[in-house]
Design an enzyme around this catalytic site. Sequence first.
Site, PDB file in Angstrom:
ATOM      1  N   ASP A 291       0.838  -1.193   0.000  1.00  0.00           N
ATOM      2  CA  ASP A 291       0.000   0.000   0.000  1.00  0.00           C
ATOM      3  C   ASP A 291       0.877   1.250   0.000  1.00  0.00           C
ATOM      4  OD1 ASP A 291      -2.652   1.316   0.440  1.00  0.00           O
ATOM      5  OD2 ASP A 291      -1.709   1.914   2.315  1.00  0.00           O
TER       6      ASP A 291
ATOM      7  N   GLU B 285       1.840  -0.367  -4.980  1.00  0.00           N
ATOM      8  CA  GLU B 285       0.896   0.686  -5.334  1.00  0.00           C
ATOM      9  C   GLU B 285       1.766   1.942  -5.478  1.00  0.00           C
ATOM     10  OE1 GLU B 285      -3.334   2.478  -3.742  1.00  0.00           O
ATOM     11  OE2 GLU B 285      -1.721   2.250  -2.295  1.00  0.00           O
TER      12      GLU B 285
END
Length: 704
Positions: A350, A386
Amino acid sequence: MSFPLHKNLKEGSPVERGATYDGAGVNFAVFSANASAVDVCLFSPDGKTETDRIRLPEYTDQVFHGWIPDLHPGQLYGLRVHGPYEPDAGHRFNANKLLLDPYARSHFGSLQWDPALFGYQLGHPDLDLSFDERDSAAFIPKCIISAPSDRNNKPLRTAWTDTVLYETHVKGFTKNHPDLPEELRGTYAGLAQKPVLEYIKKLGVTSIELLPVQSFVNDQYLVDKNLSNYWGYNTIGFFSPDTRYAADHADPTSEFRHMVNACHDAGLEVIMDVVYNHTAEGNELGPTLSFKGIDNASYYRLMPDNRRYYINDTGTGNTFNLTNLRAIQFVADSLRYWAEEMGVDGFRFDLGTILAREHEGFDPEAGFLRVCRQDPTLAQLKLIAEPWDIGPGGYQVGNFPPSWAEWNDQFRDTVRDFWRGDALAAALAPRLLGSPDLFNHSGRRAWASVNFITAHDGFTLKDCVTYNDKHNDANGEGGNDGSDDNRSSNYGVEGPTDNEEIVAVRWRQCRNMLATLFLSQGTPMLLAGDEFGRTQNGNNNAYCQDNDISWLDWNISSEGHALRDFSEKLMKIRKRFPILRRNRFLTEGYNEELDVKELTWVSANGQEMQQEEWQAAQCFGLILDGRAQPSGIKQRGADATLLLILNSWHDVVEFMLPDYQEKGWTLLIDTNQPDYEEKEQEVTLKDHKYIVTGRSVLLFYLEK
């Protein structure tokens, strides 16, 4: 409260962090560059009574350590760390606060919000410069001493070119599953059940990507609204599987490990979505739960001109300091634990840009990325970034080093725009080829582009064709949360409708986007439930909805069953034809020896696209000639030639199929005929025009 000096305490070892059981006792080792002392606090089996407090006797290489005899797996414990409380200097030590060991393998109990959790006095005019003396032990989970594992669960190592990712949520996927007993729904054990894994395997995916399962905290503002942090992007225990997803709350670690084993037995990889960019402790006004009280100045990035405040490149209040060697070591240790002892096959990071942001900005040679590339365990796993955050220079799609894959939001945005009529062929073309404009450098491969239409964050696929606007009323934020840039269309009516024409267009557009996803180069990622038209009723930010808005509804409509069948068909075709999943980037170069071009763009007249046509084309084709395959490939179907046609125009187009020396084309896919079954015969003749329906995708092939 006073505790006697513990007998037979030994200095122990600083090498292995956390609590390590050796059969006769437990070695504790806690890193802190700025603390003055560390106490290990033991608790009764119910976690309510502190029974012993032992100061670690040695300090080596900035690690406090000691060996305590006669402790065994199952013992509950926490830490109290002594040191200066000087927020302006970045130090927030407060020994009144019981702290979670960052290396704890499992937690007992759950966090209960209370003012005692904060290192300062809530409501004090000096805010976090004040000091709170209340004991927080009653309100924080306890760590559990764990037995060593066998470390015999090996990753599957499915080739990237064969990989199809399936993003889902442990609880949401099985909570309403009709074939599971009630007590297993929404759990690791439930996900490991045969009906669940058979469904996923039959669909054609290879790798299950789980939203965060490391122990996380429900934000206080959500608890106050009777909501929860459903997605789990608020981690506090980076070695501990979250207990709320365990059918057996006494042993979530074994249950998680069993789930991974069951997935591997079914031939499915497990990818973990991990959140090493921040922790649940928030900014200077957040609670003191672990890192903040152990060594705030080492674990977090602080403002250089005023170390009272945190750099907030995450939007969550704090940023984990991966410029610090010990913080890098902590993350690498955590990743190796999940791979070696829990058996997971890879990780999706993330806000991955933060992992590679040095003091001067993003750096593909950052310390953490170097560690991953040279580590013998991590280098063999699937590592997915990401590649963005909200910090300076935060958008870094295509800039991670070789061996990494990245979520490609440009694929998502372009495909959505193309099918709603807001993008032309020129924009879509590179996305169909694995986005070489972004990834074809430094020896990277086409699989580095993780292509997706939807993910957990945003509309589902069905909602992309049902709503123009977000409908997030249930979140209680007055519609101010969630993105307004949805690149969606309702095709005339906002929300569900009985208009048969609109309904037909919506389902065809779902098929079009799925076909574009699975017939493109790169690594496809499917959001769980999109294969049968799952809806969140227009909520594009369901992070706090632990209910039927987020849970998959397995009462699938007839149209949903048809879409699922179509999705399975697409994945079978992708597997059947290796040219749809090449390792290297395809090129437009001419192979004189074979007299073929690997790829050719064609217009509706059947001829090669001219430069001026790119600026207006909404209907075009792509020929992939499998005869131009790399030497050594002997896979069945590898030499097939495919013709992909995409028409985003709302009207029909007469498409002249290219002439291939009297050979005819066989139809595989027509999204206007989703139940079409391939026949072993040519469906077109030389010079025959095929009527391409408005808003449709077609795939033909030639066997050479």
